[in-house]
Design a protein around this motif. Structure first.
Motif, short mmCIF file in Angstrom:
data_model
loop_
_atom_site.label_atom_id
_atom_site.label_comp_id
_atom_site.label_asym_id
_atom_site.label_seq_id
_atom_site.Cartn_x
_atom_site.Cartn_y
_atom_site.Cartn_z
N ARG A 166 1.58 6.25 -6.61
CA ARG A 166 0.73 7.54 -7.54
C ARG A 166 1.13 9.06 -6.63
NH1 ARG A 166 -3.08 3.54 -5.01
NH2 ARG A 166 -3.04 4.57 -3.45
N GLN A 167 1.73 9.38 -5.78
CA GLN A 167 2.32 10.50 -6.11
C GLN A 167 3.83 11.08 -6.91
OE1 GLN A 167 4.48 10.93 -1.99
NE2 GLN A 167 1.83 10.42 -0.43
N ARG B 232 2.62 1.97 -3.23
CA ARG B 232 1.42 2.20 -4.51
C ARG B 232 1.44 3.47 -4.41
NH1 ARG B 232 -1.19 -2.89 -3.51
NH2 ARG B 232 -2.53 -2.04 -1.39
N ASP B 233 0.61 4.18 -2.91
CA ASP B 233 1.29 5.29 -2.56
C ASP B 233 2.29 6.48 -2.80
OD1 ASP B 233 -1.62 5.13 -1.38
OD2 ASP B 233 -0.87 4.55 0.78
N ARG B 234 2.99 5.97 -2.54
CA ARG B 234 4.28 6.48 -3.15
C ARG B 234 4.24 6.93 -4.18
NH1 ARG B 234 7.53 3.31 0.73
NH2 ARG B 234 7.63 4.43 2.53
N SER C 47 0.71 -1.28 -0.13
CA SER C 47 0.04 0.34 0.04
C SER C 47 0.76 1.38 -0.16
CB SER C 47 -0.81 -0.03 1.29
OG SER C 47 -1.53 0.74 1.10
N LEU C 48 2.35 1.17 0.71
CA LEU C 48 2.78 2.31 0.79
C LEU C 48 3.90 2.74 -0.45
CD1 LEU C 48 4.24 1.90 4.21
CD2 LEU C 48 2.75 3.62 3.58
#
Length: 361
Positions: free
Chosen positions: A255-256, A251-253, A248-249
């Protein structure tokens, strides 16, 4: 009772990792009877091949020392040093071969059971060794009973063997009283060799049983509970919750970074709020437009917001936006089948010079 209950809960065979960790820690199956048997075999070899020759070499020195003690000067410290040097060298010559053979047989008994390993944990202090409770459990536990049974077996077997050999040599012992004293050492050596040989033969069965028991008991001590298997599997594969959190982390990075890259786009193709694809095209950079960012729903809205903040044209084309989203990955050039529709949009933007969003039907 607690030890028995804990052992009963360990129903699973040890894994390769558990066995490897035990070996690295120095917890290896060792048969003490094998080492004792090796010592007895070494003693038999020494009696058969070294004692007679060694005694023959030692006798002249002892005879000269005992027959003519006045022949050695002991007036000064140098005289005493010379005498001790002669006696010491003769004793070393007599004792060194037997000691080496004992050492070789002892090392062979250890190396044949297990490969040599450096385990520093085995030399660290272990206060459980001086614990009365631990000592009581070792003495009266399964291992203690097995050691007691082996001791009884050795005592009985060795006693019977020695008694049988001495009984069969009784006549020779009586005849020794009427024989030349020079023959006594050879007779004693022969009887001793018979005793050691008989003991070695009698203990072969015990050594074989002890080797099998040492392996069985070692694997039994390494058995694992179901919970230990689960924990080891989690350590090997990774905790699913932690792995999900890490994904999840990541994917978040991603996306950012992708949304940040959208600020460098030349145009955004949207559908109108469900899909958004940010493209960048500069003739001196790439031969075709590149996808800098793409997303659905909330991410699509975020890409459009970044485009509006940076005055990037947003073109609403439902079919093209959906097709680009499904066919092209981020940081890839668009395929040739998209060249024509995307080129038409870029040409339209350049001809109209529209700073904000335009709608193409």
């Amino acid at each position: 009772m607690a030890e028995t209950s804990d052992q009963e809960s360990k129903t699973e065979e040890p894994t390769e990792k558990k066995i490897r960790d035990a070996l690295e820690q120095g917890r290896i199956p060792v048969s003490r009877e094998a080492s004792i048997f090796a010592s007895m075999a070494a003693l038999m070899v020494i009696q058969a091949f070294l004692i007679g020759q060694g005694v023959q070499q030692l006798v002249p020195t002892l005879k000269a020392l005992l027959d003519d003690p006045d022949g050695f000067r002991l007036r000064t410290a140098a005289d005493a040093k010379d005498l001790l040097s002669v006696v010491g060298l003769e004793a070393l010559r007599f004792l060194l071969p037997p000691v080496l053979i004992l050492a070789v047989f002892g090392l062979a008994a250890s190396l044949l059971q297990n490969a040599p390993r450096l385990a520093l944990e085995r030399i660290q202090p272990d206060f459980s060794r001086i614990s009365p409770a631990q000592g009581w459990s070792r003495i009266f536990g399964t291992q203690g009973l097995v050691e007691f049974a082996k001791s009884i077996f050795k005592l009985v077997s060795v006693s019977l063997v020695v008694g049988f050999v001495l009984r069969s040599s009784e006549a020779r012992a009586f005849e020794a009283m009427y024989t030349d004293p020079v023959a006594l050492p050879e007779m004693i050596l022969t009887i001793a060799m018979r005793i050691v040989s008989a003991i070695c033969i009698a203990t072969i069965v015990l050594v074989a049983i002890d080797l099998a028991w040492a392996r069985f008991h070692w694997r039994r001590e390494l058995r694992m509970t179901r919970q230990e298997l689960k924990d080891e599997h989690k350590q090997a594969e990774g905790d699913p919750l932690i792995k999900a959190r890490l994904r999840s982390l990541a994917r978040d990075r991603s996306r950012q970074r992708m949304i940040a890259a959208a600020s460098r786009a030349s145009l955004v193709i949207a559908n109108p709020t469900h899909f958004a694809v940010a493209l960048r095209y500069q003739r001196d950079e790439n031969p075709a437009p590149m996808v800098l960012a793409k997303g659905m729903d909330a991410i699509a809205l975020k890409i459009r917001a970044v485009a509006e903040e940076n005055r990037i044209p947003v073109i609403e084309n439902k079919a093209l936006a959906r097709a680009l989203y499904e066919a092209v990955q981020v940081d890839q050039l668009i395929p040739p089948e998209f060249f024509r529709p995307v080129a038409e949009i870029i040409y339209f933007l350049q001809s109209q010079k529209a700073p904000r969003s335009e709608k193409v039907q």
